[in-house]
Scaffold this motif. Structure first.
Motif, PDB file in Angstrom:
ATOM      1  N   LYS A 156       0.811  -1.228   0.000  1.00  0.00           N
ATOM      2  CA  LYS A 156       0.000   0.000   0.000  1.00  0.00           C
ATOM      3  C   LYS A 156       0.841   1.274   0.000  1.00  0.00           C
ATOM      4  CE  LYS A 156      -2.062  -1.676   3.603  1.00  0.00           C
ATOM      5  NZ  LYS A 156      -2.923  -1.909   4.796  1.00  0.00           N
ATOM      6  N   HIS A 157       1.955   1.257   0.711  1.00  0.00           N
ATOM      7  CA  HIS A 157       2.687   2.500   0.951  1.00  0.00           C
ATOM      8  C   HIS A 157       4.038   2.573   0.251  1.00  0.00           C
ATOM      9  CE1 HIS A 157       3.692  -0.520   3.966  1.00  0.00           C
ATOM     10  NE2 HIS A 157       4.891   0.013   3.981  1.00  0.00           N
ATOM     11  N   THR A 159       1.500  -1.990   7.687  1.00  0.00           N
ATOM     12  CA  THR A 159       1.287  -0.541   7.619  1.00  0.00           C
ATOM     13  C   THR A 159       2.636   0.150   7.482  1.00  0.00           C
ATOM     14  OG1 THR A 159       1.481  -0.168  10.003  1.00  0.00           O
ATOM     15  CG2 THR A 159      -0.711  -0.768   9.144  1.00  0.00           C
ATOM     16  N   GLU A 160       2.594   1.435   7.218  1.00  0.00           N
ATOM     17  CA  GLU A 160       3.838   2.191   7.090  1.00  0.00           C
ATOM     18  C   GLU A 160       4.611   2.191   8.400  1.00  0.00           C
ATOM     19  OE1 GLU A 160       5.330   6.476   5.226  1.00  0.00           O
ATOM     20  OE2 GLU A 160       3.187   5.987   5.393  1.00  0.00           O
ATOM     21  N   GLN A 161       3.891   2.142   9.533  1.00  0.00           N
ATOM     22  CA  GLN A 161       4.551   2.121  10.831  1.00  0.00           C
ATOM     23  C   GLN A 161       4.978   0.710  11.225  1.00  0.00           C
ATOM     24  OE1 GLN A 161       1.499   3.672  10.293  1.00  0.00           O
ATOM     25  NE2 GLN A 161       2.598   5.625   9.988  1.00  0.00           N
ATOM     26  N   GLU A 162       4.218  -0.296  10.783  1.00  0.00           N
ATOM     27  CA  GLU A 162       4.523  -1.685  11.130  1.00  0.00           C
ATOM     28  C   GLU A 162       4.747  -2.477   9.847  1.00  0.00           C
ATOM     29  OE1 GLU A 162       5.143  -2.957  13.942  1.00  0.00           O
ATOM     30  OE2 GLU A 162       4.542  -1.340  15.275  1.00  0.00           O
ATOM     31  N   THR A 193       4.827  -6.374  17.459  1.00  0.00           N
ATOM     32  CA  THR A 193       3.424  -5.951  17.315  1.00  0.00           C
ATOM     33  C   THR A 193       2.775  -6.590  16.100  1.00  0.00           C
ATOM     34  OG1 THR A 193       3.978  -3.823  18.334  1.00  0.00           O
ATOM     35  CG2 THR A 193       1.894  -3.961  17.123  1.00  0.00           C
ATOM     36  N   LEU A 194       3.450  -6.521  14.967  1.00  0.00           N
ATOM     37  CA  LEU A 194       2.899  -7.118  13.753  1.00  0.00           C
ATOM     38  C   LEU A 194       2.848  -8.634  13.880  1.00  0.00           C
ATOM     39  CD1 LEU A 194       1.804  -6.828  10.916  1.00  0.00           C
ATOM     40  CD2 LEU A 194       4.155  -6.705  10.049  1.00  0.00           C
ATOM     41  N   ALA A 195       3.853  -9.221  14.513  1.00  0.00           N
ATOM     42  CA  ALA A 195       3.872 -10.678  14.697  1.00  0.00           C
ATOM     43  C   ALA A 195       2.648 -11.136  15.479  1.00  0.00           C
ATOM     44  CB  ALA A 195       5.155 -11.098  15.408  1.00  0.00           C
ATOM     45  N   MET A 196       2.330 -10.442  16.558  1.00  0.00           N
ATOM     46  CA  MET A 196       1.173 -10.826  17.378  1.00  0.00           C
ATOM     47  C   MET A 196      -0.123 -10.688  16.587  1.00  0.00           C
ATOM     48  SD  MET A 196       2.178  -9.193  21.094  1.00  0.00           S
ATOM     49  CE  MET A 196       0.633  -9.732  21.819  1.00  0.00           C
ATOM     50  N   ARG A 197      -0.230  -9.652  15.775  1.00  0.00           N
ATOM     51  CA  ARG A 197      -1.443  -9.459  14.980  1.00  0.00           C
ATOM     52  C   ARG A 197      -1.580 -10.577  13.935  1.00  0.00           C
ATOM     53  NH1 ARG A 197      -0.776  -4.391  13.921  1.00  0.00           N
ATOM     54  NH2 ARG A 197      -0.356  -4.364  11.674  1.00  0.00           N
TER      55      ARG A 197
END
Length: 708
Positions: A511-512, A576-579, A690-694
Motif C-alpha cells: 500500500k505505501h 502498515t507504514e509504521q509496522e 506488534t505485527l507478529a502478534m497481529r
C-alpha cells in the motif's frame, strides 16, 4: 475374443481388491504389465482390506495393518496414481469423469469402484472411511455407562460382525442390533446374547447414534452412465468380465456381477476375479484373445467374534462350523497372509538404485556450492552473494518499478500430471509471494516424454489444466509457453517423464511503497515467523524406499497443494507504514538454514528455538531412522551458520535447544530438518513484535525465533 484397443491409457478406476491384486501381479512380474501407460484412480491413497475391517473396528488392528498402500503399490508396478473422486463414465467419449478436475481419457477402462450402503438413515458402513471417522468421534463421547445406546442396523452377517466388533471396542456401552429376528440363526442369536447385545425389532425407533449395514449397492453415479446394470446398480458383465455391449470396459469386484452367474457382493469373489481380470486386460492390450472365467458357486465366510477368548464361526451355503477358538486364529492367519503379500513389496526392488536415490521436486535443485561457483565464474557474483526470490523487470532506479519476475520448475514429483503441474505452479508462485507481489501471468516450458501423439496430448492437457488450477484462483493467466519432446528414456509410469518450468510475472501490491520485500532487511528484535511445517524432502525420499506412512504423505500432499496466496493478501492488508514486514523469503531447496543464511546481513545474528520449529507428521521419525533427501548432504554446508567463526564471539545463528540433549537422536534429526529441501515450502518473515502478534491472531503462524 480379440479386438484392437486404441493406444490411449489403460485406466483402472477404483482401488478395490481386484485392482490391488492386478497391480501386485505387475509389481512382481513387470514383464506382464501392458506396454502402455496405466493409471490407477482412487479417492484415497490407501484401500482397506475388507477381511480386517471388523478387527479394525474392534481395535485389534491399527489402520496401517489393514490398509493397502496404493501409492507404494502403484510405484512398484510402474503405474501412475491419481487420487480423485470418480463421478462418472462417458463410454462414447472414452472419458472417466472426476470431481473438481478434468476427466481422464482412456483406451481401455476397468472398473472396481466398490459399493456403498443402501440409504436408510444414520451413518452407512460404506464407504468405510467416513464410518470409521464416525466411530472415532463416538469414542470421545461420554463414559460408556453414560453414553446413549449405540445401534447397528441390519440383519446380515456383516451387521452381526460389526456389532460384535463394537462390543470389543466398547465393553461397557449399551449396544443393540436392529434386525429381523427370523433372519438370524439360533447360534448367532446365542452369540449376541452372550455378548450382551440387545436385539431390537426392525421397525423400532432408533434410540441414539446408529451404524447401518443394510445391504450394499454399486455407487449411485453408475446410474447416469448408460451402462447395463442389475437391480442393485451393479454393472452387468459377461464371463470375460467385460461390460455387456462395451468393447473397451471391464468391471469386477462389488460394483459388478456376471449376468449368467450372479454372486453376492463379497471380497472373496473380488479376490478370485483378479487373476482372470489381469490376464484379460493384458491380452486386450496386446491384441490377444480374452478367456472366460466362471466363479465358484459358494464362498467360505469366517465371522469373527473378538473378546478375551476370541472365536470365529465358519459358514458356507447351509453348512456351519463353530464358533471355535481355532477358527479365529485361522481367520487371522488368512488375513495377515493376504496383507503380507502387499506389505513385503519394496518399491525399489525393480528400480535402478542409483536413479531411485535421486530425489524429485525441488530436491532436484543444484546444490549451493556448484551454483555459487558457476555464477561467480560467469561474472554474476552479485546474484550469488545477494540472491533475491524475484527480479525487477525494469532497470534499477526506474520510476514506478513494481513488476517482478521469477522462474522455477523441477522433474515430476508425482505420477499424476494434473497434481504435479499444480504443485509446480504453486512452488513457482511462491517466489513472487515472498517478494510481496501478486501473480498476474505465467508462461510454461513443458517437456513431454517420447510417446504416441494421443498420449502426449493427454499428458499435456492434464498438465495445462493443473497449472491453470493454481493460477486462476489468484487472478493470474497462463499466457503462453513452449513444448519439447524428451530425448531420454521414458520412465514407468510415463507421467514421471513430464518436466514443467514456469516463468511467473507479478506486480507489487504494497500500500505505501512500490518496492517488494527483500530477503535482507532484518532488524534487531524482529520475530521470525514460519507459515507451515517442514519435512517434505525426507517424506518423499522415504516414500521412494517404501518407508513413509501413507497418511503422513497424504497430509503433506494436501498441505503442498494448498495455495499460500491468501496468506500474501493477509500480509499486505496487515502491513502498515509504521509496522512493516522487514524481510521475507520462501523455504525451498536449500532448506530453512540455507535460506536463513541468505537473509543474514554482515552484523545480523539470529536465534532459532529448536522445539518450536514445526515439522510434518513422521518427518522427524524418518530423519532419526537415517532417511534423507539426496540434496540434504550438500545442504549440510549451511550448518556452518551454527558454528562460531574463528575470532568471533558466537555463531551467526544460535540454536536454542531448550534442554534437548546434544548429540542425541532427536537433536541430530532436528539438524537434518534444518537442511531438508522443501517443495511448496513455507514463507518465512521477519517483523516487529506488534505485527507478529497481529498475524498470529489471524493465521497459524509458527514463531520460530528472533533477531538478536
Amino acid at each position: 475374443m480379440t479386438t484392437a484397443v486404441p493406444e490411449d491409457a489403460l485406466v483402472l478406476a477404483g482401488g478395490g481388491h481386484s485392482h490391488a491384486l492386478v497391480l501386485r501381479r505387475w509389481a512382481m512380474h513387470p514383464e506382464r504389465r501392458p506396454r502402455r501407460p496405466v493409471i490407477l484412480v482412487n479417492r484415497h491413497s490407501t484401500a482397506l482390506y475388507s477381511g480386517m475391517v471388523p478387527g479394525l473396528i474392534a481395535g485389534i488392528y491399527q489402520r496401517r495393518d489393514a490398509a493397502i498402500d496404493l501409492r507404494r503399490l502403484a510405484a512398484r508396478a510402474g503405474v501412475a496414481l491419481v487420487i480423485a473422486e470418480i463421478t462418472g463414465v462417458d463410454s462414447t467419449g472414452k472419458r472417466l469423469e472426476l470431481s473438481q478436475r478434468p476427466p481422464l481419457r482412456f483406451g481401455l477402462l476397468s472398473l472396481d469402484v466398490g459399493a456403498e450402503t443402501r440409504p436408510s438413515g444414520g451413518m452407512p458402513i460404506k464407504p468405510l472411511e467416513p464410518a470409521l471417522a464416525f466411530l472415532e468421534a463416538e469414542d470421545l463421547e461420554k463414559p460408556a455407562g453414560d453414553a446413549a445406546p449405540f445401534c447397528v442396523v441390519g440383519s446380515g452377517l456383516a451387521a452381526v460382525e460389526v456389532v460384535l466388533a463394537l462390543r470389543h471396542r466398547w465393553p461397557e456401552r449399551s449396544l443393540r442390533l436392529q434386525a429381523f429376528p427370523k433372519r438370524l440363526e439360533a447360534r448367532v442369536l446365542q452369540v449376541l446374547k452372550r455378548h450382551r447385545i440387545e436385539l431390537q425389532p426392525a421397525d423400532a425407533p432408533l434410540p441414539g447414534p446408529s451404524l447401518h449395514c443394510t445391504g450394499s449397492r454399486a455407487p449411485s453415479w453408475l446410474q447416469a452412465t448408460g451402462l447395463p446394470l442389475d437391480q442393485n446398480g451393479r454393472l452387468l458383465t459377461d464371463h470375460h468380465l467385460q461390460v455387456e455391449g462395451e468393447t473397451l470396459i471391464f468391471a469386477s469386484g462389488d460394483c459388478a456381477v456376471i449376468r449368467s452367474d450372479p454372486r453376492p457382493a463379497s471380497g472373496v469373489w473380488a479376490v478370485r476375479s483378479a487373476r482372470p481380470l489381469a490376464a484379460n486386460l493384458e491380452a486386450r492390450c496386446r491384441g490377444g484373445s480374452t478367456r472366460p472365467w466362471r466363479p465358484q458357486r459358494q464362498a467360505l465366510q469366517l465371522l469373527g467374534i473378538p473378546g478375551s477368548a476370541p472365536q470365529a464361526l465358519a459358514l458356507k451355503g447351509h453348512w456351519r462350523l463353530g464358533p471355535f477358538r481355532w477358527l479365529w486364529w485361522w481367520k487371522q492367519r488368512i488375513d495377515r497372509r493376504f496383507m503380507a503379500g502387499f506389505q513385503q513389496l519394496q518399491t525399489m526392488d525393480s528400480i535402478d538404485p542409483d536413479a531411485s536415490m535421486a530425489c524429485r521436486g525441488c530436491a532436484a535443485k543444484l546444490a549451493a556450492s556448484p551454483l555459487t561457483a558457476a555464477l561467480a565464474e560467469s561474472g554474476l557474483r552479485s546474484a550469488a552473494q545477494q540472491p533475491e526470490d524475484a527480479a525487477e523487470l525494469l532497470p534499477a532506479g526506474t520510476a514506478g518499478s513494481s513488476w517482478l519476475q521469477s522462474v522455477d520448475g523441477f522433474p515430476a514429483l508425482l505420477s499424476d500430471p494434473w497434481r504435479n503441474a499444480r504443485l509446480t505452479a504453486l512452488h513457482a508462485c511462491s517466489d513472487l509471494w515472498a517478494s510481496g507481489a501478486m501473480v498476474t501471468s505465467a508462461q510454461a516450458v513443458i517437456t513431454v516424454p517420447a510417446l504416441s501423439s494421443p498420449l502426449q496430448s493427454e499428458l499435456l492437457r492434464q498438465t495445462l489444466a493443473g497449472l491453470q488450477s493454481a493460477l486462476e484462483p489468484q487472478g493470474a493467466a497462463l499466457i503462453g509457453g513452449h513444448t519439447l519432446e524428451a530425448r531420454h528414456p521414458t520412465p514407468a509410469p510415463a507421467s514421471l517423464g513430464m518436466q514443467v518450468t514456469l516463468c511467473v510475472n507479478g506486480q507489487v501490491r504494497r500500500k505505501h511503497t512500490g518496492t517488494g520485500w527483500s530477503k535482507r532487511g532484518l532488524r534487531h528484535g524482529d520475530r521470525l515467523l514460519l507459515s507451515r511445517p517442514l519435512g517434505t524432502g525426507v517424506l518423499f525420499a522415504a516414500a521412494m524406499q517404501g518407508a513413509a506412512d501413507a497418511e503422513d504423505l497424504d497430509r503433506a500432499e494436501r498441505m503442498m497443494g494448498s495455495s499460500q496466496h491468501p496468506l500474501l493478501e493477509e500480509l499486505l492488508r496487515e502491513e502498515t507504514e509504521q509496522e512493516e514486514l522487514h524481510a521475507c523469503t520462501d523455504i525451498t531447496g536449500f532448506g530453512l538454514l540455507g535460506h536463513l543464511g541468505e537473509m543474514l546481513d554482515d552484523d545480523c545474528r539470529l536465534q532459532l528455538d529448536a522445539v518450536k520449529i514445526p515439522s510434518l507428521n513422521g518427518a522427524l521419525e524418518l530423519l532419526e531412522a537415517g532417511h534423507c533427501s539426496s540434496l540434504a548432504p550438500a545442504n549440510r554446508s549451511a550448518w556452518r551458520w551454527l558454528d562460531a567463526p574463528a575470532g568471533k564471539a558466537g555463531p551467526r545463528i544460535h540454536l536454542n535447544l531448550e534442554g534437548l540433549p546434544i548429540g542425541g537422536s532427536r537433536h541430530r534429526a532436528l539438524l537434518e530438518l534444518l537442511v531438508d529441501p522443501q517443495t511448496c515450502g513455507p514463507l518465512l518473515i521477519g517483523c516487529s513484535e506488534t505485527l507478529a502478534m497481529r498475524l498470529e491472531s489471524l493465521h497459524s503462524w509458527h514463531r520460530i525465533g528472533c533477531v538478536l
